[in-house]
Design a protein around this motif. Structure first.
Motif, PDB file in Angstrom:
ATOM      1  N   GLN A 136       0.818  -1.215   0.000  1.00  0.00           N
ATOM      2  CA  GLN A 136       0.000   0.000   0.000  1.00  0.00           C
ATOM      3  C   GLN A 136       0.853   1.267   0.000  1.00  0.00           C
ATOM      4  OE1 GLN A 136      -2.037  -1.196   3.439  1.00  0.00           O
ATOM      5  NE2 GLN A 136      -3.069  -2.830   2.383  1.00  0.00           N
ATOM      6  N   VAL A 137       1.740   1.319  -0.997  1.00  0.00           N
ATOM      7  CA  VAL A 137       2.604   2.491  -1.159  1.00  0.00           C
ATOM      8  C   VAL A 137       2.078   3.299  -2.342  1.00  0.00           C
ATOM      9  CG1 VAL A 137       4.948   3.280  -1.673  1.00  0.00           C
ATOM     10  CG2 VAL A 137       4.595   1.189  -0.339  1.00  0.00           C
ATOM     11  N   PHE A 138       1.908   4.590  -2.130  1.00  0.00           N
ATOM     12  CA  PHE A 138       1.384   5.445  -3.194  1.00  0.00           C
ATOM     13  C   PHE A 138       2.284   6.662  -3.334  1.00  0.00           C
ATOM     14  CE2 PHE A 138      -1.939   2.705  -1.960  1.00  0.00           C
ATOM     15  CZ  PHE A 138      -2.638   2.462  -3.133  1.00  0.00           C
ATOM     16  N   SER A 139       2.258   7.263  -4.545  1.00  0.00           N
ATOM     17  CA  SER A 139       3.159   8.400  -4.684  1.00  0.00           C
ATOM     18  C   SER A 139       2.596   9.467  -5.599  1.00  0.00           C
ATOM     19  CB  SER A 139       4.530   7.939  -5.191  1.00  0.00           C
ATOM     20  OG  SER A 139       4.426   7.588  -6.535  1.00  0.00           O
ATOM     21  N   LEU A 140       2.945  10.701  -5.267  1.00  0.00           N
ATOM     22  CA  LEU A 140       2.605  11.850  -6.104  1.00  0.00           C
ATOM     23  C   LEU A 140       3.936  12.467  -6.504  1.00  0.00           C
ATOM     24  CD1 LEU A 140       0.457  13.814  -7.199  1.00  0.00           C
ATOM     25  CD2 LEU A 140       0.626  15.069  -5.074  1.00  0.00           C
ATOM     26  N   PRO A 141       4.445  12.083  -7.683  1.00  0.00           N
ATOM     27  CA  PRO A 141       5.784  12.554  -8.035  1.00  0.00           C
ATOM     28  C   PRO A 141       5.762  13.980  -8.587  1.00  0.00           C
ATOM     29  CG  PRO A 141       4.943  11.153  -9.759  1.00  0.00           C
ATOM     30  CD  PRO A 141       3.862  11.228  -8.707  1.00  0.00           C
ATOM     31  N   GLU A 142       6.957  14.525  -8.729  1.00  0.00           N
ATOM     32  CA  GLU A 142       7.131  15.815  -9.370  1.00  0.00           C
ATOM     33  C   GLU A 142       6.636  15.727 -10.816  1.00  0.00           C
ATOM     34  OE1 GLU A 142      11.149  18.277  -9.484  1.00  0.00           O
ATOM     35  OE2 GLU A 142      11.062  16.704  -7.997  1.00  0.00           O
ATOM     36  N   GLU A 143       6.191  16.839 -11.373  1.00  0.00           N
ATOM     37  CA  GLU A 143       5.715  16.871 -12.773  1.00  0.00           C
ATOM     38  C   GLU A 143       4.825  15.674 -13.084  1.00  0.00           C
ATOM     39  OE1 GLU A 143       8.292  18.154 -15.990  1.00  0.00           O
ATOM     40  OE2 GLU A 143       9.901  18.208 -14.537  1.00  0.00           O
ATOM     41  N   PRO A 144       3.667  15.578 -12.417  1.00  0.00           N
ATOM     42  CA  PRO A 144       2.842  14.376 -12.562  1.00  0.00           C
ATOM     43  C   PRO A 144       2.416  14.077 -13.985  1.00  0.00           C
ATOM     44  CG  PRO A 144       1.670  16.090 -11.356  1.00  0.00           C
ATOM     45  CD  PRO A 144       3.067  16.556 -11.506  1.00  0.00           C
ATOM     46  N   LEU A 145       2.282  15.117 -14.827  1.00  0.00           N
ATOM     47  CA  LEU A 145       1.837  14.835 -16.194  1.00  0.00           C
ATOM     48  C   LEU A 145       2.870  13.964 -16.904  1.00  0.00           C
ATOM     49  CD1 LEU A 145      -0.399  15.329 -18.230  1.00  0.00           C
ATOM     50  CD2 LEU A 145       0.831  17.321 -19.039  1.00  0.00           C
ATOM     51  N   ARG A 146       4.161  14.228 -16.577  1.00  0.00           N
ATOM     52  CA  ARG A 146       5.219  13.466 -17.234  1.00  0.00           C
ATOM     53  C   ARG A 146       5.488  12.147 -16.513  1.00  0.00           C
ATOM     54  NH1 ARG A 146      10.800  16.359 -18.120  1.00  0.00           N
ATOM     55  NH2 ARG A 146      11.457  14.907 -16.523  1.00  0.00           N
ATOM     56  N   ASN A 147       5.421  12.200 -15.175  1.00  0.00           N
ATOM     57  CA  ASN A 147       5.895  11.047 -14.402  1.00  0.00           C
ATOM     58  C   ASN A 147       4.804  10.116 -13.877  1.00  0.00           C
ATOM     59  OD1 ASN A 147       8.580  11.850 -14.621  1.00  0.00           O
ATOM     60  ND2 ASN A 147       8.312  13.343 -12.984  1.00  0.00           N
ATOM     61  N   ALA A 148       3.539  10.545 -13.936  1.00  0.00           N
ATOM     62  CA  ALA A 148       2.521   9.696 -13.319  1.00  0.00           C
ATOM     63  C   ALA A 148       1.255   9.601 -14.149  1.00  0.00           C
ATOM     64  CB  ALA A 148       2.188  10.239 -11.926  1.00  0.00           C
ATOM     65  N   CYS A 149       1.284  10.073 -15.383  1.00  0.00           N
ATOM     66  CA  CYS A 149       0.089  10.024 -16.231  1.00  0.00           C
ATOM     67  C   CYS A 149       0.474   9.578 -17.627  1.00  0.00           C
ATOM     68  CB  CYS A 149      -0.510  11.424 -16.400  1.00  0.00           C
ATOM     69  SG  CYS A 149      -1.259  12.086 -14.938  1.00  0.00           S
ATOM     70  N   VAL A 150      -0.519   9.164 -18.381  1.00  0.00           N
ATOM     71  CA  VAL A 150      -0.321   8.975 -19.819  1.00  0.00           C
ATOM     72  C   VAL A 150      -1.145  10.094 -20.461  1.00  0.00           C
ATOM     73  CG1 VAL A 150      -0.461   7.357 -21.740  1.00  0.00           C
ATOM     74  CG2 VAL A 150      -0.237   6.500 -19.388  1.00  0.00           C
ATOM     75  N   PRO A 151      -0.486  11.173 -20.934  1.00  0.00           N
ATOM     76  CA  PRO A 151      -1.203  12.398 -21.298  1.00  0.00           C
ATOM     77  C   PRO A 151      -2.321  12.213 -22.321  1.00  0.00           C
ATOM     78  CG  PRO A 151       1.175  12.781 -21.295  1.00  0.00           C
ATOM     79  CD  PRO A 151       0.965  11.321 -21.080  1.00  0.00           C
TER      80      PRO A 151
END
Ligand SMILES: Nc1ncnc2c1ncn2[C@@H]1O[C@H](COP(=O)(O)OP(=O)(O)OP(=O)(O)O)[C@@H](O)[C@H]1O
Length: 517
Positions: free
Chosen positions: A348-363
């Motif tokens: 149950q590890v979750f993260s909100l990284p820097e620059e989420p559009l680049r690092n945590a999304c598929v635009p």
């Protein structure tokens, strides 16, 4: 009536800044109205701020002025004449230039080369001696001084932003549009850059239209402010006459009470994250993290302060499975942990990284699909791990859009079309909506966000902590670290060099450690 772009560009740019006026400008994307009938005037030689919540339509409006978007309706007047601006080249013709939030300089080149490159009429064969002499002359008369021979890689953030502005002055732009120009600068650098621009404006050589979320900058440097709310004009006025409360009320509509979630006492000795003697390299093979030891308990926010580039990014990447440690151990909930997708799920590890559009999304994927990235292969969104149940994915998304107040035309809109703040909310909704979270890793979570979004995201983080989540907060914003953290660490040159509880934090010592002393 629209007048063709027949006036010579040099004639326009050799004079005072022209008056820029927008009359009833609207911009639609499909059926969605991003800018709705907005008018504003930037008088010659004035500093005008554009304020509004994330998604209010500020960037869309200035992109219409720059010719990146064609306004669906309305007029752009330059010196009271309606003009067609269909491309940034047309904007350049009228002496309008734009400086973006992120740098556009070419890192491998020198300051001189970057300046020459920007000219639309750079000759194929450059007479360097002649051009260099002209550049030196330009630099001598410009408000910012930067060594022409320096490679960009040796410039600090403040100098890079100055160079971005210099590029526009070199093009003889008379109206400068700035989109959150100080978000990557320290407060001192920001004041210096805006102060020098202010002098140019006061001397009548320049007009400025600046998008900003920072009330302090607006009241210190701008003459006028126009506020947008949900795409519509919400008010305008002189910054001398408007208080911060007035501006905030225009921005948010009905006055909103600041809601600060109070920290509750969490009595737990359970260590959730345990990092032992961790080492990791940068992309270039040099060591970024040099032997870090760190423990975070359930219900504790540990804030890591530091100037960027001191190993924080690499630490977050190791903990979120995006970089492999060279040595050391990480334990989560007592188990050895390598941050694979499976381990992140089971621990149950979750993260909100820097620059989420680049690092945590598929635009290019929709908001609904991005919200489902963690759960699409599990019930109730899938059957047997293979059959995706699109209705369930959309229903979950619709609910999250409502609960986390994500402003999007629909659940099917590509996430890359949302404003920065709403991309951030989308990732946060995905990461915080899991039923059980033990560890949350957040890096610069409010970068570029307006104050209402900042408050919202901070409250979400504190609420998670109050529920017993262990939180690692990495931020370059010291105020954010001081506001949220239970314990504060400073990272410098890949090491943790300071530690205290937030109650006992010594600001002077933190500043010194951040500066590497
Ligand atoms: N190309 C596009 N297609 C569809 N919708 C878009 C597009 N660009 C922007 N939008 C939508 O228009 C609205 C206004 O976005 P805009 O980027 O102008 O807001 P903003 O005020 O600049 O926000 P921020 O402060 O977060 O940068 C948002 O809801 C966004 O999702």
């Amino acid at each position: 009536m629209t007048v063709p772009a027949s006036v010579s560009a040099d004639t326009l740019r050799s004079h005072l800044p022209p008056e820029l006026e927008l009359v009833n400008v609207s911009k639609k994307f499909g059926n969605f109205i991003a800018v709705d009938n907005v008018s504003l005037k930037v008088a010659p030689g004035t500093f005008h701020a554009l304020l509004g919540e994330n998604g209010a339509g500020k960037s869309t409006l200035v992109k219409c002025i720059m010719g990146f978007h064609a306004a669906t309706h309305g007029d752009i007047l330059i010196n009271k004449q309606s003009r067609d601006i269909n491309s940034p080249r047309d904007a350049y013709h009228y002496g309008i230039g734009m400086v973006y939030q992120h740098f556009t300089v070419v890192p491998a080149m020198t300051v001189a080369e970057n300046l020459l490159l920007v000219r639309p009429d750079t000759p194929n064969v450059i007479n360097w001696k002649e051009e260099y002499a002209k550049l030196e002359e330009f630099m001598a008369s410009s408000p910012f001084k930067i060594d022409l021979n320096l490679p960009i890689s040796q410039l600090a953030a403040g100098q890079k932003q100055k160079l971005e502005i210099l590029k526009q002055l070199y093009l003889k732009s008379k109206i400068l549009i700035l989109d959150e120009p100080t978000s990557v600068l320290t407060p001192q650098e920001a004041d210096e850059v805006l102060g020098l621009l202010r002098e140019e404006v006061t001397a009548g050589r320049l007009s400025v239209l600046m998008i900003s979320h920072k009330f302090r900058e607006i009241t210190t440097f701008a003459d006028h402010v126009t506020v947008l709310r949900k795409g519509k004009f919400a008010g305008t006025g002189s910054t001398k006459e408007l208080s911060v409360t007035d501006m905030a009320a225009m921005m948010l509509g009905e006055a909103k009470e600041a809601r600060q979630v109070a920290k509750t006492k969490v009595d737990s000795d359970q260590i959730v994250l345990d990092v032992r003697n961790l080492h990791a390299d940068r992309d270039n093979g040099l060591e970024a993290i040099t032997g870090i030891n760190l423990q975070i308990k359930s219900g504790e926010i540990v804030g890591i302060a530091g100037v960027s580039g001191n190993g924080q990014r690499e630490l977050v990447e190791v903990l979120s499975g995006q970089r492999i440690a060279t040595s050391g151990d990480v334990f989560v909930n007592g188990d050895r942990y390598k941050a694979t997708r499976k381990e992140m799920y089971s621990h149950q590890v979750f993260s909100l990284p820097e620059e989420p559009l680049r690092n945590a999304c598929v635009p290019h994927m929709s908001v609904a699909e991005n919200l489902a990235l963690r759960t699409f292969d599990r019930p109730p969104q899938a059957k047997g791990g293979v059959l995706l149940l699109f209705k369930a994915i959309r229903d979950t998304a619709k609910n999250l859009i409502k609960v986390f107040s994500i402003k999007t035309p629909s659940a099917d809109t590509p996430v890359g079309n949302l404003s920065g703040g709403n991309v951030q909310r989308t990732v946060l909704a995905r990461e915080l909506s899991a039923e059980k979270i033990k560890l949350l890793i957040v890096a610069n979570p409010v970068f570029g966000l307006d104050f209402a979004a900042v408050e919202y995201i901070h409250n979400q983080i504190v609420e998670a902590r109050n529920r017993g989540v262990a939180v690692l907060l990495v931020s370059e914003d010291l105020d954010e670290i001081l506001t949220l953290s239970d314990r504060i660490l400073v990272m410098s040159e890949g090491k943790l060099v300071y530690e205290s509880t937030s109650a006992e934090a010594d600001l002077a010592a933190i500043g010194q450690k951040m500066a590497g002393h």
